[in-house]
Design a protein around this motif. Structure first.
Motif, PDB file in Angstrom:
ATOM      1  N   GLU A  47      -0.735   3.850   8.904  1.00 18.57           N
ATOM      2  CA  GLU A  47      -1.851   3.222   8.188  1.00 18.57           C
ATOM      3  C   GLU A  47      -3.115   4.049   8.394  1.00 18.57           C
ATOM      4  N   HIS A  50      -6.898   1.004   8.769  1.00 15.75           N
ATOM      5  CA  HIS A  50      -7.325   0.339   7.547  1.00 15.75           C
ATOM      6  C   HIS A  50      -8.507  -0.574   7.872  1.00 15.75           C
ATOM      7  N   THR A  97       0.845  -1.191   0.000  1.00 15.54           N
ATOM      8  CA  THR A  97       0.000   0.000   0.000  1.00 15.54           C
ATOM      9  C   THR A  97       0.881   1.240   0.000  1.00 15.54           C
ATOM     10  N   VAL A 144      -0.476   4.166   3.263  1.00 13.01           N
ATOM     11  CA  VAL A 144       0.541   3.999   4.301  1.00 13.01           C
ATOM     12  C   VAL A 144       1.484   5.197   4.205  1.00 13.01           C
TER      13      VAL A 144
END
Length: 495
Positions: free
Chosen positions: A471, A425, A311, A387
């Motif tokens: 995150e 997330h 990510t 991220v």
């Protein structure tokens, strides 16, 4: 010629001497197998008896019968064996041979020689038998992938498992090759057999360009395989080749050690682990690895073949030219996985900030897709995980506008477009919506001036600080009785 499936084949050889006194009587001689009065061996042809399933391979059993015979020499016709010749000396005895299983189908010539200690000439009979070897598939699968919805290019996998259900990945290529086996668990695996003699090939529908596998200029970095082998009937070392047929280039990893009777997981860096940095490929080849041993039907099972990316920190499809991609949910319990309604009524400003002179693509919400206090099973929430560098100041920027039409169904608090940065997330959209209050920053946009135009559209900047993990996720939704839009979504470090 007989086509035999796996199992035990019993071949019965029978014979008798009869004499006809007249049309109404048949006299059977009293002599035994070695009795007096015989002048030659009587040994008729070889009839085929029944077939019974029995494990891997095919075991053929012969019970020859004749007159004047004291022994039989049975040659089962395996050219690669020195133990396929068996002698029968007892009365009504049998001979058996377990044929090797390294070939899927092969025709053998079985030769039976009847012999006598009375000086009679040998009698030889032959029969061609075609053996088709099959084997039991395993009924176990490896753990499902855990990578997020837009981080995987799927080649062969059922997808991520969420609450007992498989969720297919958004991006992938149809692959053909091998034998697909559906397990009782609902998962599917691939089988490649006869790797001692042949290659197992998985062909992709189109070639995969590593630099653009996920989207334009969005590359994958790794490739994953789950492989299972039972050494007694499989292989112990594996060779994997990514084949670029267009440019006649092979990318190879050889001598991969497998685990006997267990699933083994392999992750390889596409830039460093193969014989050269992988640029593109359209075929995956599985072979016996150098120094390895192929046994019996030499089968491996393969699952979860996919490429992945980490990510990133950059919004993908922030201009919505790629429609809903990278904003859509993989799972949304009791809700709508689509993030918004497709639209071309976006900003008149390009993503780089220059004037376009006309509208661009954008993300649109209608009244029936509203969330917040109007949340229903039809509500739509756009979401994209990121991220970022932990504990760092950032800015979420975007443009929005709302229709200015009058409505008798104005929501409490007025019509609005909401943008926010989630402090985590989420796999399930329902969980993300329930966690909206846990955000790092948000904006409630209430300016209603109509569709985007050269003079209509409000730019929003939401400052926030990333969390300890980095995150975070960006989310948008509308609460409105009329249409609303956003466009040109960006996240960047604060100056």
């Amino acid at each position: 010629m007989n086509l035999l499936k796996k199992g035990i084949l019993a071949i019965l050889l029978t014979g008798a001497i009869v004499s006809c006194e007249d049309d109404d009587s048949i006299v059977v001689p009293n002599e035994g197998n070695g009795g007096t009065g015989l002048t030659e061996i009587t040994f008729p042809g070889i009839p085929t008896s029944s077939v019974k399933a029995s494990g891997d391979g095919t075991i053929i059993t012969i019970r020859p019968q004749g007159l004047g015979v004291t022994s039989y020499v049975v040659d089962f016709g395996d050219p690669d064996s020195t133990s396929d010749i068996v002698t029968i000396t007892e009365d009504a005895g049998t001979a058996s041979y377990d044929y090797p299983n390294n070939l899927e189908e092969v025709t053998y010539t079985i030769t039976v020689t009847a012999k006598s200690d009375q000086g009679f000439a040998d009698v030889v009979q032959t029969k061609n038998v075609t053996v088709t070897h099959k084997f039991e598939s395993i009924d176990t699968a490896p753990a499902s992938p855990t990578a997020s919805f837009y981080n995987v290019f799927s080649i062969f996998t059922n997808g991520a498992e969420v609450d007992g259900n498989f969720v297919s990945y958004a991006i992938g290529d149809a692959a053909t090759g091998g034998k697909v086996v559906a397990l009782e668990s609902g998962n599917s695996i691939l089988e490649f057999s006869r790797l001692g003699a042949d290659d197992g090939v998985l062909e992709l529908k189109d070639e995969v360009v590593i630099a653009d596998a996920i989207s334009d200029d969005v590359a994958v970095t790794n490739i994953h395989f789950d492989v299972h082998s039972i050494f007694e009937t499989g292989i112990d070392k594996l060779k994997i080749t990514l084949v670029d047929n267009a440019n006649s280039v092979n990318y190879v990893i050889d001598g991969i050690d497998l685990t006997d009777g267990e699933w083994a997981s392999f992750d390889y860096d596409l830039a460093t682990d193969f014989s050269a940095p992988v640029v593109q490929f359209d075929e995956i080849k599985f072979e016996l690895g150098t120094g390895g041993t192929a046994t019996d039907h030499a089968t491996i099972s393969v699952d979860n073949v996919y490429m992945s990316r980490e990510t990133g920190s950059t919004i993908i499809n922030g201009d919505f030219n790629d429609k809903q991609n990278f904003w859509k949910w993989g799972v949304f319990t009791d809700g709508e996985k689509n993030p918004f309604g497709s639209s071309s009524d976006g900003s008149w400003t390009n993503y780089d900030g220059t004037a376009n002179g006309s509208k661009t693509a954008g993300a649109k919400w209608s009244s029936s897709q509203s969330g917040g206090p109007l949340r229903s099973s039809s509500s739509r929430y756009a979401y994209q995980p990121l991220v970022l560098t932990p504990n760092t100041d950032y800015i979420l920027e975007y443009e929005y506008t709302l229709k200015s039409d009058n409505s008798s169904n104005e929501p409490i608090g007025g019509r609005r477009i909401v943008g926010l940065i989630l402090d985590d997330h989420y796999t399930d959209g329902a969980d993300a919506v329930d966690g909206i209050s846990s955000n790092l920053g948000n904006h409630v946009g209430t300016i209603a001036e109509g569709k985007f135009s050269a003079t209509v559209g409000t730019t929003v900047q939401i400052p926030f600080t990333s969390n300890d993990s980095g995150e975070v996720a960006v989310m948008f939704y509308a609460v409105t009785p009329v249409d609303g839009w956003i466009d040109n979504v960006k996240v960047f470090e604060a100056p």
